[in-house]
Design a protein around this motif. Structure first.
Motif, mmCIF file in Angstrom:
data_model
loop_
_atom_site.group_PDB
_atom_site.id
_atom_site.type_symbol
_atom_site.label_atom_id
_atom_site.label_comp_id
_atom_site.label_asym_id
_atom_site.label_seq_id
_atom_site.Cartn_x
_atom_site.Cartn_y
_atom_site.Cartn_z
ATOM 1 N N GLY A 1 0.823 -1.202 0.000
ATOM 2 C CA GLY A 1 0.000 0.000 0.000
ATOM 3 C C GLY A 1 0.858 1.254 0.000
ATOM 4 O O GLY A 1 1.868 1.332 -0.693
ATOM 5 N N LYS A 2 0.454 2.235 0.817
ATOM 6 C CA LYS A 2 1.160 3.508 0.906
ATOM 7 C C LYS A 2 1.706 3.683 2.310
ATOM 8 O O LYS A 2 1.104 3.214 3.283
ATOM 9 N N GLY A 3 2.812 4.415 2.402
ATOM 10 C CA GLY A 3 3.371 4.649 3.722
ATOM 11 C C GLY A 3 4.464 5.703 3.701
ATOM 12 O O GLY A 3 4.808 6.266 2.665
ATOM 13 N N VAL A 4 4.983 5.951 4.888
ATOM 14 C CA VAL A 4 6.085 6.881 5.090
ATOM 15 C C VAL A 4 7.157 6.142 5.869
ATOM 16 O O VAL A 4 6.859 5.349 6.767
ATOM 17 N N SER A 5 8.412 6.388 5.519
ATOM 18 C CA SER A 5 9.553 5.811 6.240
ATOM 19 C C SER A 5 10.578 6.903 6.486
ATOM 20 O O SER A 5 10.468 8.003 5.947
ATOM 21 N N PHE A 6 11.581 6.556 7.293
ATOM 22 C CA PHE A 6 12.667 7.488 7.582
ATOM 23 C C PHE A 6 13.981 6.935 7.062
ATOM 24 O O PHE A 6 14.283 5.754 7.244
ATOM 25 N N GLY A 7 14.763 7.808 6.458
ATOM 26 C CA GLY A 7 16.132 7.498 6.097
ATOM 27 C C GLY A 7 17.049 8.150 7.118
ATOM 28 O O GLY A 7 16.715 9.193 7.682
ATOM 29 N N ILE A 8 18.185 7.536 7.384
ATOM 30 C CA ILE A 8 19.144 8.092 8.339
ATOM 31 C C ILE A 8 20.424 8.474 7.610
ATOM 32 O O ILE A 8 20.990 7.674 6.870
ATOM 33 N N ARG A 9 20.847 9.706 7.805
ATOM 34 C CA ARG A 9 22.080 10.205 7.189
ATOM 35 C C ARG A 9 23.234 10.201 8.185
ATOM 36 O O ARG A 9 24.380 10.024 7.824
ATOM 37 N N ALA A 10 22.907 10.455 9.483
ATOM 38 C CA ALA A 10 23.963 10.538 10.500
ATOM 39 C C ALA A 10 23.365 10.306 11.878
ATOM 40 O O ALA A 10 22.161 10.473 12.087
ATOM 41 N N PHE A 11 24.235 9.918 12.803
ATOM 42 C CA PHE A 11 23.877 9.812 14.222
ATOM 43 C C PHE A 11 25.057 10.347 15.017
ATOM 44 O O PHE A 11 26.213 10.050 14.700
ATOM 45 N N GLN A 12 24.751 11.151 16.038
ATOM 46 C CA GLN A 12 25.795 11.672 16.918
ATOM 47 C C GLN A 12 25.411 11.390 18.363
ATOM 48 O O GLN A 12 24.305 11.697 18.787
ATOM 49 N N THR A 13 26.350 10.805 19.122
ATOM 50 C CA THR A 13 26.087 10.587 20.538
ATOM 51 C C THR A 13 26.230 11.907 21.285
ATOM 52 O O THR A 13 27.046 12.751 20.930
ATOM 53 N N LEU A 14 25.430 12.052 22.312
ATOM 54 C CA LEU A 14 25.488 13.225 23.181
ATOM 55 C C LEU A 14 25.961 12.859 24.584
ATOM 56 O O LEU A 14 26.653 13.623 25.229
ATOM 57 N N ARG A 15 25.541 11.664 25.029
ATOM 58 C CA ARG A 15 25.907 11.226 26.381
ATOM 59 C C ARG A 15 25.666 9.723 26.532
ATOM 60 O O ARG A 15 25.021 9.095 25.713
ATOM 61 N N GLU A 16 26.215 9.205 27.617
ATOM 62 C CA GLU A 16 26.020 7.791 27.941
ATOM 63 C C GLU A 16 24.557 7.559 28.305
ATOM 64 O O GLU A 16 23.850 8.465 28.733
ATOM 65 N N GLY A 17 24.113 6.354 28.147
ATOM 66 C CA GLY A 17 22.787 5.924 28.552
ATOM 67 C C GLY A 17 22.883 4.508 29.081
ATOM 68 O O GLY A 17 23.948 3.887 29.026
ATOM 69 N N ASP A 18 21.801 4.003 29.610
ATOM 70 C CA ASP A 18 21.787 2.628 30.110
ATOM 71 C C ASP A 18 21.826 1.657 28.939
ATOM 72 O O ASP A 18 20.998 1.748 28.026
ATOM 73 N N ALA A 19 22.783 0.749 28.953
ATOM 74 C CA ALA A 19 22.903 -0.243 27.887
ATOM 75 C C ALA A 19 21.614 -1.060 27.809
ATOM 76 O O ALA A 19 21.063 -1.463 28.834
ATOM 77 N N LEU A 20 21.139 -1.284 26.596
ATOM 78 C CA LEU A 20 19.879 -2.003 26.399
ATOM 79 C C LEU A 20 20.085 -3.500 26.196
ATOM 80 O O LEU A 20 19.134 -4.230 26.045
ATOM 81 N N GLY A 21 21.302 -3.926 26.175
ATOM 82 C CA GLY A 21 21.601 -5.337 25.942
ATOM 83 C C GLY A 21 22.751 -5.443 24.971
ATOM 84 O O GLY A 21 23.204 -4.448 24.403
ATOM 85 N N GLY A 22 23.231 -6.644 24.789
ATOM 86 C CA GLY A 22 24.362 -6.810 23.890
ATOM 87 C C GLY A 22 25.613 -6.224 24.508
ATOM 88 O O GLY A 22 25.857 -6.321 25.703
ATOM 89 N N ARG A 23 26.391 -5.558 23.705
ATOM 90 C CA ARG A 23 27.669 -5.009 24.119
ATOM 91 C C ARG A 23 27.469 -3.678 24.832
ATOM 92 O O ARG A 23 26.919 -2.744 24.300
ATOM 93 N N ALA A 24 27.940 -3.583 26.052
ATOM 94 C CA ALA A 24 27.885 -2.330 26.812
ATOM 95 C C ALA A 24 29.235 -1.628 26.682
ATOM 96 O O ALA A 24 30.255 -2.264 26.435
#
Length: 178
Positions: free
Chosen positions: A144-167
């Motif tokens: 059908g029809k929809g909207v999606s997001f493309g990602i060009r960049a990501f920048q960290t600002l600060r630490e956060g609680d690890a969600l799993g996997g590699r901390a």
């Protein structure tokens, strides 16, 4: 556009190509936002819906007939398909998006400065930052029809609680001066 601050999940996808269907490979990540930022993101979605399909598209979107990329933090997509458990970091207080980049457009990833490129060891699921995104429309026979997001960049600002996997490794916590 620059996203509001968010928590990064499934971070490996920023560095490694992944495939859902075994044919097409993309980069990508999941970005978790507090519900207070939903209007901002919804406005971006509505903008591209209007640009592509006009007023009729807005009406279809309001009726749920155009798929939204904004997913409920406690909805079906926030649960592990094997165990049924809610993923760490998800819940009723948040919503999330999945943002992707094509194989030939690997996202830029920065570690707290636009001058410092980050590597996979510095970026983890749970760190807090922002993304540079673009919203786009799509339509196909089966989906059908929809909207999606493309990602060009990501920048960290600060630490956060690890969600799993590699901390992240914090030498201050484990290594002592002798």
């Amino acid at each position: 556009f620059r996203s509001p601050d968010c928590t990064l999940a499934f971070s490996d996808g920023l560095f490694e190509l992944k495939s859902v269907d075994g044919k097409k490979f993309n980069y990508g990540a999941t970005l978790i936002f507090p519900n207070k930022d939903k209007k901002f993101m919804q406005d971006k979605v509505r903008l591209v819906v209007g640009m592509k399909w006009g007023d009729k598209g807005q009406q279809l979107f309001d009726k749920g007939m155009i798929k939204s990329p904004l997913l409920a933090g406690d909805g079906p997509s926030a649960h592990n398909k094997t165990t049924g458990e809610l993923y760490n970091g998800f819940g009723p207080d948040v919503f999330f998006i999945r943002a992707n980049a094509q194989e030939d457009a690997k996202p830029h990833v920065y570690f707290r400065s636009k001058h410092v490129q980050a590597d996979k060891e510095e970026i983890y699921s749970g760190c807090v930052g922002f993304a540079v995104l673009n919203a786009y429309t799509w339509e196909n026979q089966s989906g059908g029809k929809g909207v999606s997001f493309g990602i060009r960049a990501f920048q960290t600002l600060r630490e956060g609680d690890a969600l799993g996997g590699r901390a992240p490794f914090n030498p201050d916590k484990w290594i002592v001066e002798l």
